[in-house]
Design a protein around this motif. Sequence first.
Motif: not given
Length: 396
Positions: A87-91, A94-97, A110-113, A231-235
């Motif tokens: 699931v994480l890899r598919r997101l 698609a450009g989602f961090a 949602t900033r960027g996407v 803040r969202v800390e993207a993996r």
Amino acid sequence: MCSMIASILIPGFELRAALLRRPSLALEPAALSPLPGTEPRLGPVTAAAEAAGVKSGMRLGEALAMCPSLVLVEHDPASVEQEWEGVLRRLEDAGFAVEPAEPGCLYFETRGVERLYGGVEAALRRALVAVGSRWDPRAGGADRRFAALAAASVARPGQILVVAGEHTRDFLAPLPLTLLPLESDRREELGELGVRTLGELAGLPGAAVADRLGPDGRRAWSLARGGSSGRVEARRPAAELAETLEFPEAVGNELTLRRALWVLLDRVLARPERAGREPRRLAVSARLVGGGSWRRSVTLREATAAVARLRAALGPKLTELTAPVLKLRLELAELGESTGRQLELVRLEGDELRVRLKEGLRQARASAGADAVCTVVEVAPWSRIPEQRALLVPRD
């Protein structure tokens, strides 16, 4: 609309992943069985079990008395890990961090996407498509993390619910206390006091809530009022470095399993994608006789590719297997940086201690997550309530 924090929620993800090998049970009364050695309470339940009156968190004896045909599904940690990573890899493709909170729950900004897909709702719709309809995901968006999670929690499968910033308090007010990360006895205590919704909790004085319920109550009160923006800390996307060995028949002999694991270790260390990086965290999993699975992770004190050290760390885990093995898998879950080490002729006083502390912090983060290491920051040292004097802030 300005940038928001989004949450994707898949209720009962662990049960859904375990049922992938037994799809017929998805339409029958079924529940995830309690883990051995824990309190006998059910995990997530199917819709049929819920219709029969069985609920997640119910005691096992009570649930079986209410629904004698209830089927208990064993935990399948290997499937959960594999499907959640998918699931994480598919997101990410698609450009989602994304920042995964736990299997079945994640966040992203949602900033960027927004620009990529033409708005917040279009981006959330694309995220649901990436997750896949078979998981019945739902999406929520808001300017704060908890509000986004609450929006996703009340949305229907496949639905998108966006809460504007000025309406956050009004949206949260009628929602139940079950959305808060509170123990059941704390929620019962609030219910006895006549507090049953987030709005009623938010209307109480914060100091009084902290005095009665402690730090957990103070945090719940803050969340009921919307919580911090956070803040969202993207993996950092994990490298797909894994090797699998399938046996022609079930193997229960520990010596045979050790030899098979050493073969997998040699194979995965020889993969060119590793590019000289040393493993920091490894995961060994197995498909067991009877359809169950087993998985254990090993976090090293210091990243290394030394075969002897890796064998010493992985070998004892095989003694924890509960059944003969049909398939064995070894994965390099986290790799160190591909940088060399500059040796020094003479070390300055205290340098060795700082290096050890730095490695200890890295190990804690790798094992328990980015928020495992925090710094105490004073915010109101004059307060008479200890919990209000300082906050724990994740250390950079």
